[in-house]
Design a protein around this motif. Structure first.
Motif, PDB file in Angstrom:
ATOM      1  N   PRO A 136      41.771  35.161  51.489  1.00  0.00           N
ATOM      2  CA  PRO A 136      41.189  33.709  51.317  1.00  0.00           C
ATOM      3  C   PRO A 136      41.543  33.034  50.014  1.00  0.00           C
ATOM      4  O   PRO A 136      41.372  31.671  50.411  1.00  0.00           O
ATOM      5  CB  PRO A 136      39.880  34.684  50.717  1.00  0.00           C
ATOM      6  N   LEU A 158      36.954  42.543  50.777  1.00  0.00           N
ATOM      7  CA  LEU A 158      37.406  41.444  51.227  1.00  0.00           C
ATOM      8  C   LEU A 158      35.959  40.523  50.839  1.00  0.00           C
ATOM      9  O   LEU A 158      36.318  39.152  50.636  1.00  0.00           O
ATOM     10  CB  LEU A 158      36.485  41.243  53.249  1.00  0.00           C
ATOM     11  N   ILE A 159      34.973  40.632  49.985  1.00  0.00           N
ATOM     12  CA  ILE A 159      34.018  40.108  49.584  1.00  0.00           C
ATOM     13  C   ILE A 159      34.088  39.715  48.413  1.00  0.00           C
ATOM     14  O   ILE A 159      34.700  38.170  47.552  1.00  0.00           O
ATOM     15  CB  ILE A 159      32.091  40.643  49.966  1.00  0.00           C
ATOM     16  N   CYS A 191      37.060  36.891  48.604  1.00  0.00           N
ATOM     17  CA  CYS A 191      36.217  36.096  48.858  1.00  0.00           C
ATOM     18  C   CYS A 191      35.656  35.255  47.165  1.00  0.00           C
ATOM     19  O   CYS A 191      36.059  33.711  47.254  1.00  0.00           O
ATOM     20  CB  CYS A 191      35.601  35.568  50.017  1.00  0.00           C
ATOM     21  N   CYS A 192      35.927  36.077  46.952  1.00  0.00           N
ATOM     22  CA  CYS A 192      35.398  35.197  45.610  1.00  0.00           C
ATOM     23  C   CYS A 192      36.204  34.946  44.561  1.00  0.00           C
ATOM     24  O   CYS A 192      36.057  33.882  43.989  1.00  0.00           O
ATOM     25  CB  CYS A 192      33.794  36.304  44.486  1.00  0.00           C
ATOM     26  N   ALA A 203      38.795  33.556  45.384  1.00  0.00           N
ATOM     27  CA  ALA A 203      39.341  32.220  46.154  1.00  0.00           C
ATOM     28  C   ALA A 203      38.907  30.955  45.103  1.00  0.00           C
ATOM     29  O   ALA A 203      39.209  29.981  44.550  1.00  0.00           O
ATOM     30  CB  ALA A 203      39.068  31.937  47.295  1.00  0.00           C
TER      31      ALA A 203
END
Length: 263
Positions: free
Chosen positions: A94, A149-150, A153-154, A156
């Protein structure tokens, strides 16, 4: 750039890259607040190389084990190490995609003292909230793909100056219930592919450059590497005792000072 500025900036990079207080924000501030000339692309690449060497050196045994396990997993052999290695790979995507898509916009519009002040305060508050309310019951071995995955994403969001890559990844990991040590270690492991890819991307811009002072770059690499390695060691040694609140308070004070300087 004189030697004092060079050492100071390399120390900033080394000490802040792995603390939840934003290295990019601190590297912007000297030129914005003190009127120093921009350190330039070559120096930026050099200090990131130093940080990369530090984290690779400190986690060399884990990195070798994860790399071997990841290769073995391609042949169908699964293990706890290969699982974690895949989490690192997948969680890096991400931020990589966000960097490709939004890099130019962020460089043009968001590298300002006001943005740094706001993100320093906002993400400092979130870090304190996550450290205070997180359950801290999940180890690195118990982490799920969803959690990884969380966190990825953070990560990013760290493209925005002042956010802090280590800060936002630790905030997300703590909020998801990871232990402090697990949150920190996963954040440090995530930094390896991201720093390597970011440094490589920036290094492309140096192709054909003629005004590179190699002595300055080597000094910057050395100072950043030593200070970053020391920072990683002390952070992991102290984090369970001191928690995240010293960094939260630092961020709030820094953000307030920056706003006072502006207004």
């Amino acid at each position: 750039m004189d030697s004092v500025q060079l050492v100071f900036l390399a120390l900033i990079q080394g000490l802040t890259e792995f603390l939840p207080i934003s290295s990019s924000g601190h590297l912007i501030l000297p030129s914005e607040v003190l009127g120093w000339q921009d350190q330039g692309l070559a120096f930026d690449v050099a200090v990131h190389v130093g940080s990369l060497l530090a984290v690779l050196g400190y986690f060399r045994h884990e990195v070798i084990a994860l790399a071997n396990a990841w290769v073995a997993s391609l042949g169908g052999k699964s293990s706890a190490e290969s699982r974690l290695a895949w989490f690192v790979v997948l969680a890096t995507i991400p931020a990589g995609l966000a960097g490709v898509i939004f890099h130019d916009f962020i460089e043009t519009n968001l590298r300002s003292v006001l943005v740094i002040a706001i993100t320093t305060i906002v993400f400092g508050v979130l870090l304190g909230w996550a450290d205070s309310t997180g359950k801290r019951t999940t180890s690195l071995q118990q982490m799920s793909l969803r959690q990884a995955l969380i966190v990825g994403c953070c990560q990013a969001l760290a493209l925005i100056p002042g956010t802090s890559r280590s800060g936002i990844t630790m905030t997300a990991a703590l909020a998801l219930g990871l232990e402090r040590q697990a949150a920190a270690r996963f954040s440090f492991l995530l930094s390896i592919p991201l720093i390597a890819s970011s440094g490589g991307y920036k290094a492309v811009g140096l192709i054909g450059a003629s005004a590179i002072v190699w002595e300055e770059l080597l000094l910057g690499i050395a100072v950043a590497a030593v200070s970053a390695a020391l920072c990683i060691h002390l952070f992991l040694a102290w984090i369970d005792r001191i928690g995240m609140w010293p960094f939260v308070i630092y961020r709030l004070v820094l953000g307030a000072v920056l706003l006072l300087l502006l207004y």
